[in-house]
Design an enzyme around this catalytic site. Structure first.
Site: not given
Ligand code: CTP
Ligand code: CA
Length: 227
Positions: A33-36, A100
């Site tokens: 995943s990512n930091r959104s 994101a």
């Protein structure tokens, strides 16, 4: 009540917002995943409703509460976000892609937990569909306003302009994710807004809620709304 007090300059609009990250499963225990945080997208949904729009929010996993009055559709993966957006975009007069989306997913999802009995591990990743690009090709630009986001850490205007053209957006809002003051987890943001008329506007550094209102102000004041 807030809706009763706000200027209803988005009355009659149907706004589709995507927000948050997506999660791409690797095995039963893990995901990519990512930091959104989803804050920017939720702020856009909340402010659009306050200003009179009907709002559909397609959201990846976040810790945020759904804004009152907003129809929220929860998704996990990029493919699910793609399916939800394609099922609903025809209803929208404004589409804002603040999510994101994970660019890659694991080529195969292991049904069994991957064990650490190996010194190194290779994960094969496969590119996810580009939802915004697909919308750029499919949507009716005379009737629908398509707004993309761009997460950049350098050459903001140049990279933003490239994405605006490649994905056939009407507007693109560039986010500085390289700075701690703006971007993913932060409560505040500063957007650089580029449009397909060739103009560029630098919005001030403000809370994400205010930032969302300023983006709506920009869209309304410059006559980007289609009806
Ligand atoms: N986007 C999308 N589907 C994807 C990837 C991105 O719809 N699979 C959308 C995002 O929601 C955002 C815009 O495309 O509105 C730009 O995303 P960004 O990550 O900045 O650009 P990418 O095209 O993914 O390119 P890169 O990450 O390599 O900069
Ligand atoms: Ca990306």
């Amino acid at each position: 009540l807030l809706r009763a007090l706000a200027v209803q300059d988005l009355a009659g609009q149907v706004v589709l917002v995507t927000a948050g990250p997506t999660r791409e499963p690797i095995d039963p225990a893990r995901f990519l995943s990512n930091r959104s945080s989803g804050k920017m997208g939720y702020a856009l949904a909340r402010t659009a409703f306050r200003r009179g729009a009907r709002v559909i929010l397609v959201s990846g996993p976040t810790t945020l509460d759904g804004p009152p009055g907003v129809q929220r559709i929860d998704v996990t993966t990029a493919q699910q976000m793609y399916d939800a957006v394609m099922a609903h975009y025809r209803e929208a007069t404004v589409i804002i892609k603040a999510a994101a989306v994970a660019d890659f997913r694991s080529r195969e999802e292991s049904t069994e937990k991957i064990k650490k009995d190996q010194a190194s591990l290779v994960l094969h990743l496969q590119q996810n569909p580009d939802i915004l690009k697909e919308l750029g090709a499919r949507c009716d630009h005379d009737r629908q306003l398509l707004v993309g986001f761009a997460a950049e850490s350098a050459r903001f205007a140049e990279e933003g302009r490239k994405k605006l053209h490649n994905k056939q957006c009407d507007l693109i809002a560039v986010n500085d994710i390289g700075s701690e003051r703006t971007g993913f987890a932060s409560d505040a943001n500063r957007l650089l807004v580029l449009d397909n008329r060739g103009y560029m506007a630098e919005l001030p550094y403000v809370s994400k809620e205010r930032c969302a209102d300023l983006l709506w102000d920009h869209i309304v004041a410059n006559n980007f709304l289609r009806s």
